[in-house]
Design a protein around this motif. Structure first.
Motif, PDB file in Angstrom:
ATOM      1  N   GLU A 287       0.824  -1.209   0.000  1.00  0.00           N
ATOM      2  CA  GLU A 287       0.000   0.000   0.000  1.00  0.00           C
ATOM      3  C   GLU A 287       0.858   1.258   0.000  1.00  0.00           C
ATOM      4  OE1 GLU A 287      -2.486  -0.550   3.374  1.00  0.00           O
ATOM      5  OE2 GLU A 287      -3.975  -1.729   2.270  1.00  0.00           O
ATOM      6  N   GLN A 288       1.985   1.215   0.730  1.00  0.00           N
ATOM      7  CA  GLN A 288       2.862   2.381   0.763  1.00  0.00           C
ATOM      8  C   GLN A 288       3.441   2.666  -0.626  1.00  0.00           C
ATOM      9  OE1 GLN A 288       5.378   3.314   4.186  1.00  0.00           O
ATOM     10  NE2 GLN A 288       7.141   3.267   2.821  1.00  0.00           N
ATOM     11  N   ILE A 289       3.810   1.609  -1.337  1.00  0.00           N
ATOM     12  CA  ILE A 289       4.312   1.785  -2.698  1.00  0.00           C
ATOM     13  C   ILE A 289       3.222   2.374  -3.589  1.00  0.00           C
ATOM     14  CG2 ILE A 289       5.188   0.594  -4.745  1.00  0.00           C
ATOM     15  CD1 ILE A 289       6.347  -1.532  -2.838  1.00  0.00           C
ATOM     16  N   LYS A 290       2.033   1.814  -3.499  1.00  0.00           N
ATOM     17  CA  LYS A 290       0.915   2.237  -4.341  1.00  0.00           C
ATOM     18  C   LYS A 290       0.512   3.683  -4.074  1.00  0.00           C
ATOM     19  CE  LYS A 290      -3.131   1.006  -3.081  1.00  0.00           C
ATOM     20  NZ  LYS A 290      -4.309   0.189  -2.677  1.00  0.00           N
ATOM     21  N   ASP A 291       0.654   4.109  -2.822  1.00  0.00           N
ATOM     22  CA  ASP A 291       0.171   5.440  -2.434  1.00  0.00           C
ATOM     23  C   ASP A 291       1.231   6.539  -2.499  1.00  0.00           C
ATOM     24  OD1 ASP A 291      -2.357   4.433  -1.951  1.00  0.00           O
ATOM     25  OD2 ASP A 291      -1.935   3.978   0.152  1.00  0.00           O
ATOM     26  N   LYS A 292       2.422   6.223  -2.984  1.00  0.00           N
ATOM     27  CA  LYS A 292       3.473   7.241  -3.061  1.00  0.00           C
ATOM     28  C   LYS A 292       3.041   8.421  -3.930  1.00  0.00           C
ATOM     29  CE  LYS A 292       7.792   4.800  -2.128  1.00  0.00           C
ATOM     30  NZ  LYS A 292       8.293   5.738  -1.136  1.00  0.00           N
ATOM     31  N   TYR A 293       3.263   9.635  -3.411  1.00  0.00           N
ATOM     32  CA  TYR A 293       2.928  10.897  -4.084  1.00  0.00           C
ATOM     33  C   TYR A 293       1.435  10.985  -4.457  1.00  0.00           C
ATOM     34  CZ  TYR A 293       7.999  11.354  -4.458  1.00  0.00           C
ATOM     35  OH  TYR A 293       9.335  11.441  -4.176  1.00  0.00           O
ATOM     36  N   ARG A 294       0.612  10.164  -3.809  1.00  0.00           N
ATOM     37  CA  ARG A 294      -0.829  10.237  -4.058  1.00  0.00           C
ATOM     38  C   ARG A 294      -1.422  11.223  -3.046  1.00  0.00           C
ATOM     39  NH1 ARG A 294      -5.245   5.704  -2.629  1.00  0.00           N
ATOM     40  NH2 ARG A 294      -7.072   6.954  -3.143  1.00  0.00           N
ATOM     41  N   PHE A 295      -1.440  12.484  -3.438  1.00  0.00           N
ATOM     42  CA  PHE A 295      -1.834  13.541  -2.503  1.00  0.00           C
ATOM     43  C   PHE A 295      -3.350  13.665  -2.335  1.00  0.00           C
ATOM     44  CE2 PHE A 295       2.405  14.978  -4.009  1.00  0.00           C
ATOM     45  CZ  PHE A 295       3.056  14.934  -2.790  1.00  0.00           C
ATOM     46  N   ASP A 296      -4.110  12.922  -3.134  1.00  0.00           N
ATOM     47  CA  ASP A 296      -5.570  12.993  -3.023  1.00  0.00           C
ATOM     48  C   ASP A 296      -6.144  11.837  -2.213  1.00  0.00           C
ATOM     49  OD1 ASP A 296      -4.976  10.984  -4.808  1.00  0.00           O
ATOM     50  OD2 ASP A 296      -6.584  11.461  -6.212  1.00  0.00           O
ATOM     51  N   GLN A 297      -5.291  11.088  -1.526  1.00  0.00           N
ATOM     52  CA  GLN A 297      -5.790   9.942  -0.772  1.00  0.00           C
ATOM     53  C   GLN A 297      -6.586  10.394   0.451  1.00  0.00           C
ATOM     54  OE1 GLN A 297      -2.480   8.017   1.876  1.00  0.00           O
ATOM     55  NE2 GLN A 297      -1.468   8.802   0.027  1.00  0.00           N
TER      56      GLN A 297
END
Length: 320
Positions: free
Chosen positions: A148-158
């Motif tokens: 999940e950490q890999i998938k959410d990298k730089y995902r600022f809209d999470q």
């Protein structure tokens, strides 16, 4: 009060755990053991072994039995750190070069796998199918958290729930398992082990939120890495999510990438600290601590309960 002073009566057992860790990570293949020792000797709070030993005080405390659990949980934590450093392309951990920086990414991944295997080997010393099930499920969830950490990298809209689910898997569940397994290995009642599990879960959530706050408020000397490293590596933490509510600060945060220079990062950190993000993050951390302490009050009164109370407060209020 300093952390080690809180549980000084455990000092002999913790020293023995440290010796067991060193003996366990040594390998017939020299470089693999050298890499594992490199991380071990960098130090650490050994929070998970402490939770194991204190939780075992709610049952029949037999150190020769409990030590296997304490070593296993710390090895899982160490393995996750090695893998984290590969994922984050981190060169420094606790003020020292990471395994991936000193050796290579491939070597680091195998070192992490080796530590996971050694963890399972130590738990095999414990004749308890229930404990093995808890440990296996915990490792699976930790791996989910890494993905999940890999998938959410730089995902600022999470959304906030994505962050909370991620830190639950990456951090809170391992601390929860430390408490639960310490109690189970000592033969404590299942009801006590379950309460300790949820106590550890809530403390673990507070622990990770505080860690994420310190990435913005701590110094490089305290953190063992540059302040703001998590954000620069693309890890969107709670202070970032709260700071994104400010439109002007949002533009600065979303421009951050791996190549952002030190001067630009300093400006972003300053902008985040001018919002209410840090205060709001501490408030959520405190809510988790309150839940943990309420559960703790339902456990039998003993010295271990008092120390778990003090340890929980330390974790939530620490400044490094």
């Amino acid at each position: 009060m300093k952390l080690k002073a809180m549980y000084s009566f455990l000092s002999d057992d913790l020293a023995a755990v440290e010796e067991e860790l060193e003996r366990t990570v040594r390998s017939e293949y020299g470089p693999l053991g050298e890499a594992a020792l490199h991380l071990l000797q960098a130090g650490g709070k050994r929070i998970r072994p402490v939770f194991v030993l204190l939780s075992a005080r709610f049952g029949h405390y037999d150190f020769e039995r409990i030590k296997h659990v304490a070593v296993a949980l710390e090895l899982i934590h160490m393995a996750s750190l090695v893998h984290d450093d590969v994922i984050d392309d981190a060169d420094v951990r606790r003020g020292r070069p990471t395994i991936k920086a000193r050796w290579s990414n491939r070597f680091a991944m195998y070192t992490g796998d080796y530590l996971f295997a050694r963890s399972l080997e130590r738990m095999a010393e414990l004749d308890s199918p229930r404990a093995h099930q808890v440990l296996a499920k915990t490792i699976v969830e930790v791996c989910h958290g890494e993905i999940e950490q890999i998938k959410d990298k730089y995902r600022f809209d999470q959304p906030l729930r994505t962050y909370l689910r991620r830190i639950r898997r990456k951090t809170a569940l391992l601390i929860a398992a430390s408490c639960q397994l310490g109690a189970l290995a000592a033969g404590a009642p299942e009801t006590v082990a379950n309460r300790l599990y949820w106590f550890g879960h809530y403390v673990g959530m507070s622990f990770q939120i505080t860690d994420d706050i310190l990435d913005f408020t701590g110094t490089e000397e305290q953190l063992g890495k540059p302040a703001g490293s998590d954000l620069q590596q693309g890890n969107v933490t709670l202070p970032v999510l709260y700071a994104l509510c400010d439109e002007q600060v949002r533009a600065k945060i979303t421009a951050v990438n791996a190549d952002t220079d030190a001067e630009e990062m300093a400006a972003v950190l300053a902008a985040i600290k001018q919002t209410d993000a840090i205060e709001r993050s501490y408030a959520l951390s405190d809510r988790y601590l309150e839940k943990a302490l309420r559960l703790l009050g339902e456990l039998p009164a003993n010295e271990a309960r008092t120390l778990l109370h003090d340890l929980a407060l330390y974790i939530g209020k620490r400044d490094y």
